[in-house]
Design a protein around this motif. Structure first.
Motif, PDB file in Angstrom:
ATOM      1  N   VAL A  73      -1.828  -2.305 -11.920  1.00 44.94           N
ATOM      2  CA  VAL A  73      -2.018  -2.748 -10.353  1.00 44.94           C
ATOM      3  C   VAL A  73      -3.362  -3.195 -10.035  1.00 44.94           C
ATOM      4  CG1 VAL A  73      -1.588  -2.309  -7.980  1.00 44.94           C
ATOM      5  CG2 VAL A  73       0.007  -1.514  -9.752  1.00 44.94           C
ATOM      6  N   LEU A  74      -3.682  -4.420  -9.726  1.00 43.80           N
ATOM      7  CA  LEU A  74      -5.129  -4.853  -9.479  1.00 43.80           C
ATOM      8  C   LEU A  74      -5.334  -5.061  -7.899  1.00 43.80           C
ATOM      9  CD1 LEU A  74      -4.953  -7.837 -12.057  1.00 43.80           C
ATOM     10  CD2 LEU A  74      -6.541  -5.678 -12.106  1.00 43.80           C
ATOM     11  N   TYR A  75      -6.699  -4.515  -7.612  1.00 43.60           N
ATOM     12  CA  TYR A  75      -6.841  -4.882  -6.210  1.00 43.60           C
ATOM     13  C   TYR A  75      -8.516  -5.275  -6.006  1.00 43.60           C
ATOM     14  CZ  TYR A  75      -9.443  -0.031  -5.745  1.00 43.60           C
ATOM     15  OH  TYR A  75     -10.106   0.709  -5.827  1.00 43.60           O
ATOM     16  N   GLY A  76      -8.880  -5.404  -4.890  1.00 47.82           N
ATOM     17  CA  GLY A  76     -10.342  -5.717  -4.671  1.00 47.82           C
ATOM     18  C   GLY A  76     -10.570  -6.133  -3.068  1.00 47.82           C
ATOM     19  N   GLY A  77     -11.826  -6.240  -2.663  1.00 48.49           N
ATOM     20  CA  GLY A  77     -12.161  -6.756  -1.687  1.00 48.49           C
ATOM     21  C   GLY A  77     -12.039  -8.077  -1.267  1.00 48.49           C
ATOM     22  N   ASN A  78     -12.264  -8.648  -0.105  1.00 50.76           N
ATOM     23  CA  ASN A  78     -12.171  -9.967   0.558  1.00 50.76           C
ATOM     24  C   ASN A  78     -10.847 -10.597   0.034  1.00 50.76           C
ATOM     25  OD1 ASN A  78     -12.939 -12.348   1.511  1.00 50.76           O
ATOM     26  ND2 ASN A  78     -14.762 -12.825   0.151  1.00 50.76           N
TER      27      ASN A  78
ATOM     28  N   PRO B 124       3.033  -7.045 -17.614  1.00 51.58           N
ATOM     29  CA  PRO B 124       3.255  -6.046 -16.476  1.00 51.58           C
ATOM     30  C   PRO B 124       2.123  -5.825 -15.380  1.00 51.58           C
ATOM     31  CG  PRO B 124       2.628  -4.836 -18.806  1.00 51.58           C
ATOM     32  CD  PRO B 124       2.757  -6.400 -18.881  1.00 51.58           C
ATOM     33  N   VAL B 125       1.705  -6.784 -14.928  1.00 46.85           N
ATOM     34  CA  VAL B 125       0.473  -6.730 -13.992  1.00 46.85           C
ATOM     35  C   VAL B 125       0.934  -7.096 -12.676  1.00 46.85           C
ATOM     36  CG1 VAL B 125      -0.292  -9.049 -14.586  1.00 46.85           C
ATOM     37  CG2 VAL B 125      -1.754  -7.223 -13.471  1.00 46.85           C
TER      38      VAL B 125
ATOM     39  N   THR C 157       0.813  -1.110  -0.030  1.00 47.48           N
ATOM     40  CA  THR C 157      -0.025   0.204   0.044  1.00 47.48           C
ATOM     41  C   THR C 157       0.770   1.253  -0.162  1.00 47.48           C
ATOM     42  OG1 THR C 157      -0.051  -0.157   2.406  1.00 47.48           O
ATOM     43  CG2 THR C 157      -1.847  -0.991   1.190  1.00 47.48           C
ATOM     44  N   GLU C 158       1.862   1.202   0.749  1.00 45.64           N
ATOM     45  CA  GLU C 158       2.855   2.363   0.841  1.00 45.64           C
ATOM     46  C   GLU C 158       3.301   2.719  -0.761  1.00 45.64           C
ATOM     47  OE1 GLU C 158       4.753   5.821   2.219  1.00 45.64           O
ATOM     48  OE2 GLU C 158       3.326   4.412   3.247  1.00 45.64           O
ATOM     49  N   TRP C 159       3.737   1.743  -1.376  1.00 48.91           N
ATOM     50  CA  TRP C 159       4.381   1.916  -2.642  1.00 48.91           C
ATOM     51  C   TRP C 159       3.264   2.458  -3.782  1.00 48.91           C
ATOM     52  CZ3 TRP C 159       3.092   0.542  -7.863  1.00 48.91           C
ATOM     53  CH2 TRP C 159       4.102   0.824  -8.394  1.00 48.91           C
ATOM     54  N   LEU C 160       1.980   2.035  -3.602  1.00 51.97           N
ATOM     55  CA  LEU C 160       0.701   2.295  -4.396  1.00 51.97           C
ATOM     56  C   LEU C 160       0.480   4.026  -4.059  1.00 51.97           C
ATOM     57  CD1 LEU C 160      -0.637   2.031  -6.602  1.00 51.97           C
ATOM     58  CD2 LEU C 160      -2.515   1.025  -5.232  1.00 51.97           C
TER      59      LEU C 160
ATOM     60  N   PHE D 114     -11.070 -11.849  -6.278  1.00 57.06           N
ATOM     61  CA  PHE D 114     -11.581 -11.504  -7.630  1.00 57.06           C
ATOM     62  C   PHE D 114     -10.387 -10.671  -8.359  1.00 57.06           C
ATOM     63  CE2 PHE D 114     -15.731 -12.765  -6.689  1.00 57.06           C
ATOM     64  CZ  PHE D 114     -16.088 -13.346  -7.883  1.00 57.06           C
ATOM     65  N   ALA D 115      -9.577  -9.881  -7.800  1.00 54.99           N
ATOM     66  CA  ALA D 115      -8.186  -9.337  -8.203  1.00 54.99           C
ATOM     67  C   ALA D 115      -7.296 -10.260  -8.891  1.00 54.99           C
ATOM     68  CB  ALA D 115      -7.673  -8.121  -7.151  1.00 54.99           C
ATOM     69  N   ALA D 116      -7.407 -11.324  -7.943  1.00 53.97           N
ATOM     70  CA  ALA D 116      -6.480 -12.574  -8.264  1.00 53.97           C
ATOM     71  C   ALA D 116      -7.020 -13.091  -9.485  1.00 53.97           C
ATOM     72  CB  ALA D 116      -6.242 -13.465  -7.364  1.00 53.97           C
ATOM     73  N   TYR D 117      -8.387 -13.043  -9.482  1.00 54.18           N
ATOM     74  CA  TYR D 117      -8.809 -13.990 -10.619  1.00 54.18           C
ATOM     75  C   TYR D 117      -8.554 -12.991 -11.960  1.00 54.18           C
ATOM     76  CZ  TYR D 117     -13.334 -15.753 -12.808  1.00 54.18           C
ATOM     77  OH  TYR D 117     -14.416 -16.452 -13.467  1.00 54.18           O
ATOM     78  N   ALA D 118      -8.651 -11.771 -11.904  1.00 55.73           N
ATOM     79  CA  ALA D 118      -8.372 -10.783 -12.964  1.00 55.73           C
ATOM     80  C   ALA D 118      -6.684 -11.020 -13.492  1.00 55.73           C
ATOM     81  CB  ALA D 118      -8.706  -9.613 -12.426  1.00 55.73           C
ATOM     82  N   PHE D 119      -5.861 -10.847 -12.425  1.00 54.26           N
ATOM     83  CA  PHE D 119      -4.630 -11.169 -12.648  1.00 54.26           C
ATOM     84  C   PHE D 119      -4.310 -12.588 -13.627  1.00 54.26           C
ATOM     85  CE2 PHE D 119      -0.433 -12.593 -11.636  1.00 54.26           C
ATOM     86  CZ  PHE D 119       0.611 -11.605 -11.381  1.00 54.26           C
ATOM     87  N   TRP D 120      -4.961 -13.611 -13.001  1.00 48.13           N
ATOM     88  CA  TRP D 120      -4.714 -14.866 -13.681  1.00 48.13           C
ATOM     89  C   TRP D 120      -5.111 -14.661 -15.174  1.00 48.13           C
ATOM     90  CZ3 TRP D 120      -8.697 -18.032 -15.759  1.00 48.13           C
ATOM     91  CH2 TRP D 120      -8.234 -19.285 -16.128  1.00 48.13           C
TER      92      TRP D 120
END
Length: 290
Positions: free
Chosen positions: A86-91, A110-111, A15-18, A95-101
């Motif tokens: 940079v992907l993120y989401g709740g829980n 570059p994700v 979070t600090e990097w972002l 679902f962010a990992a889903y989008a990453f995959w």
């Protein structure tokens, strides 16, 4: 950036990097949530929102957006050749990992995931906004090849079902659902309707390692040492081929990320058809109980 002994620490940002890079024009932040209305109620400044139900999937049939569809999403987010997504989401980022995959599957490199996702960002009291970004569409083109080796399909899972159940097999199937789903007491997570598959249970030979055990209380991933202990304790090691599944592939994408990106396992696939497909197949072998 984050470390914790990961094989590919570059796949995560903290979070600090972002927070320091929100005004960096080469960074595009994307929110992907189970709750598709969460983005409108407040999101990280500069982020765009992807609706997993309508934008990550094809409009007809049960499959994902193809390369052209993914390329359209990236262009609409203003992604250029020098951009990092940079992907993120709740829980815990499920679902962010889903989008990453999916991005990796379709050949986008570059994700990164925001470690801890929306939960950690909010716990730290960081800024949220309702301002919806409207980036100028870019002319970005996906240049890398697709990676079908990241995906397990029905026929492969059925063909290997007997292998999974044999002691000492060089392949292992990881059911990342809750223990109640694994045992067949539920067909979906408790907070969701229970009608997605025709029968309950799990694929014979599968080991149950719930996806959420890979995360800390703040939603961030556990250290590499803790992850190795978690999966190694269930004989899920780097020397074996691993296929992860859940209900529709989003929780298993989180486990796929932990195993392939953080631990560096070389042969990990996500069976995205998961239990909604397998649990509706005629005469497919099914096990009930622990």
């Amino acid at each position: 950036m984050t470390g914790n002994g990961y094989a590919h620490p570059e796949s995560l940002v903290d979070t600090e990097w972002l927070a320091r890079h929100l005004d960096d024009g080469t960074v595009r932040v994307v929110e992907v949530d189970e709750d598709t209305g969460a983005y409108e109620r407040g999101h990280i400044p500069g982020a765009v929102g992807w609706n997993w139900t309508t934008e990550l999937h094809s409009r007809v049939g049960r499959d994902y957006a193809d390369r052209e569809g993914v390329q359209h999403l990236l262009r609409a987010a203003g992604v250029e050749d020098d951009s990092t997504v940079v992907l993120y989401g709740g829980n815990n980022n499920w679902f962010a990992a889903y989008a990453f995959w999916l991005l990796r599957l379709r050949g986008f490199g570059p994700v990164k995931l925001l470690d801890g996702g929306r939960k950690k960002w909010e716990l730290e009291g960081r800024e949220l906004t309702r301002e919806v970004m409207d980036y100028q569409h870019s002319g970005y083109r996906l240049a890398g090849p697709e990676h079908p080796e990241l995906r397990a399909l029905r026929d492969e899972v059925l063909a290997k079902a007997e292998v999974f159940a044999k002691p000492g097999a060089d392949a292992v199937l990881v059911d990342v659902r809750s223990p109640a789903e694994f045992r067949g007491e539920l067909i979906a997570p408790a907070h969701l309707p229970q009608e997605q598959a025709q029968v309950p249970g799990h694929i014979p030979g599968a080991v149950n390692v719930p996806w959420s055990q890979a995360a800390n209380d703040d939603g961030s991933f556990r250290s590499a040492a803790e992850l190795r202990e978690l999966y190694g304790g269930r004989a899920v090691g780097a020397e074996r081929e691993v296929i992860a599944y859940c209900r529709i592939g989003e929780r298993s994408a989180h486990t796929w990320f932990a195993l392939s990106e953080l631990l560096g396992y070389p042969h990990v696939k996500n069976y995205d058809g998961s239990w909604t497909e397998y649990g509706s197949l005629v005469r497919a072998p099914v096990t009930l109980g622990a």
